[in-house]
Write an enzyme that holds these catalytic residues in place. Sequence first.
Site, PDB file in Angstrom:
ATOM      1  N   SER A   1     -12.556  40.827  -3.721  1.00 33.39           N
ATOM      2  CA  SER A   1     -12.054  41.889  -4.727  1.00 33.39           C
ATOM      3  C   SER A   1     -12.999  43.068  -4.365  1.00 33.39           C
ATOM      4  O   SER A   1     -13.987  43.046  -3.757  1.00 33.39           O
ATOM      5  CB  SER A   1     -12.332  41.571  -6.381  1.00 33.39           C
ATOM      6  OG  SER A   1     -12.157  42.636  -7.090  1.00 33.39           O
TER       7      SER A   1
ATOM      8  N   TYR B   1     -17.250  37.517 -13.064  1.00 25.96           N
ATOM      9  CA  TYR B   1     -15.931  37.832 -11.803  1.00 25.96           C
ATOM     10  C   TYR B   1     -16.857  38.523 -10.724  1.00 25.96           C
ATOM     11  O   TYR B   1     -16.672  37.941  -9.594  1.00 25.96           O
ATOM     12  CB  TYR B   1     -14.973  38.725 -12.624  1.00 25.96           C
ATOM     13  CG  TYR B   1     -13.943  38.842 -11.669  1.00 25.96           C
ATOM     14  CD1 TYR B   1     -12.727  37.885 -11.526  1.00 25.96           C
ATOM     15  CD2 TYR B   1     -13.547  40.223 -10.976  1.00 25.96           C
ATOM     16  CE1 TYR B   1     -11.571  38.437 -10.920  1.00 25.96           C
ATOM     17  CE2 TYR B   1     -12.627  40.521  -9.755  1.00 25.96           C
ATOM     18  CZ  TYR B   1     -11.421  39.428 -10.180  1.00 25.96           C
ATOM     19  OH  TYR B   1     -10.369  39.702  -9.332  1.00 25.96           O
TER      20      TYR B   1
END
Length: 294
Positions: free
Chosen positions: A143, A156
Site C-alpha cells: 500500500s 495496517y
Amino acid sequence: MKNFKNKVAVITGAGSGMGRELAYQLADRGALIAINDWNESTLLDTADTVKKMGAKVLARHFDVSDRSAVEDFANEVVDHFGQVDIVINNAGYTLPAKSIEYTSYEDFEKLMGVNMWGVIYGSKAFLPHLKRRPEAVLMNTSSVFGLFGYPTQGPYCTAKFAVRGFTETLRLELEVEGTTHVKVCCIHPGGIKTGIVENIDFSKSTLTKEEIEETSKTFEELAPTTAAQAATQIITAIENQSPKLLIGKDAKWMDIITRLFPTKYHKFLLKGIAENKETLAKAFKKDPVEVLQD
Ligand SMILES: NC(=O)c1ccc[n+]([C@@H]2O[C@H](COP(=O)([O-])OP(=O)(O)OC[C@H]3O[C@@H](n4cnc5c(N)ncnc54)[C@H](O)[C@@H]3O)[C@@H](O)[C@H]2O)c1
C-alpha cells in the site's frame, strides 16, 4: 509475460475490489482463474461472472491467515490446472481509525495474520510451483501505507511495510540465486475506490451508521482510481516485469515526498488528519465504552 492465454492466475481476496477486477480482466485475456476470498457469497459471485465469460475457474473460500488452508489451496490449484503462472496475494482489510496505544493486541494480531502472514504464506506456498514454469510472476499487495507511517493506521502500516520488506528481499534473493524467470513485484496502491472501507468490521468501533456512511463517502472522494483501472495497471506491471508498482497520482506523489523529505513528509499528511477532530478524538480513546460515556 506478455501472453495470458491458458496461464493459470491465482488471486486472493477476489470477492471484491481489485481482486475481483483482476479475475475479470485476466479471464478476458484468456487466463485460467483460481480465486479465494473469506467471504463465500461474494467469491461465488465473482466465480459466476468469470464462468459466464467462458473462462475456467476454481474458487475456494478460506482465511489467508490460515497457513495450512493456503498450502492446501496451492496443492489443489496445481492438481486441478497442472501449473501456476501468476500469483497475486491481494487479500487484505483495514481497521477503523485507532491509535497504536489503544489498539487491542487481538485486533493488531488478526490484521497482521491476514495482511502480513497471508502474503508470506501465499508467496512461500506457491513459489516452488512458480519456479517450475518457464516464466512466472508473484505480485504482493502492500500500500502507500507501506511507504510512510500514518497516524491511526498503525497495524495496517506495520503489515504493509512488512509486505514491502518481504517482497523486495524475496525479489533480490531470486536474483542472487539466478532465478531470472520468476518476476516479483510489490504493489503500492494509493486510494482506490473499492469495498475496503465498507468491509471494515465496524462492530468494534464507536462509529454510528451515519458516520460509517460518511467515512465511505469521504474515502470515495479521496480515492482517485477505480478498481478496474488499478487492475489494468497491475496487469501492465506483469507485462512490463516491473519490480515496484505505484497506483494512482496520490501514490506517485507521496512516494517522491517520502524519499525527498524522509523525516518531514508528515507535514503533507497531518493537515488533513488534524482537521477531522471528531475522528481523532475517537481514535485516541481506549475503548468504545469510555467513548460512549463521554
Ligand atoms: N482500496 C485502497 O485504497 C487500497 C489502498 C492500498 C492498498 N490496498 C490493498 O489492496 C488489497 C485489495 O483491497 P481492496 O481495496 O480491493 O479491498 P476490498 O475490501 O474491496 O477487497 C478485499 C477482499 O479481500 C477479502 N479478504 C479480506 N481478508 C481476507 C482473508 N483473511 N482471507 C481471504 N480473503 C480476505 C475481502 O473479503 C475482500 O473481498 C488489500 O490488500 C488492501 O489492503 C487497498
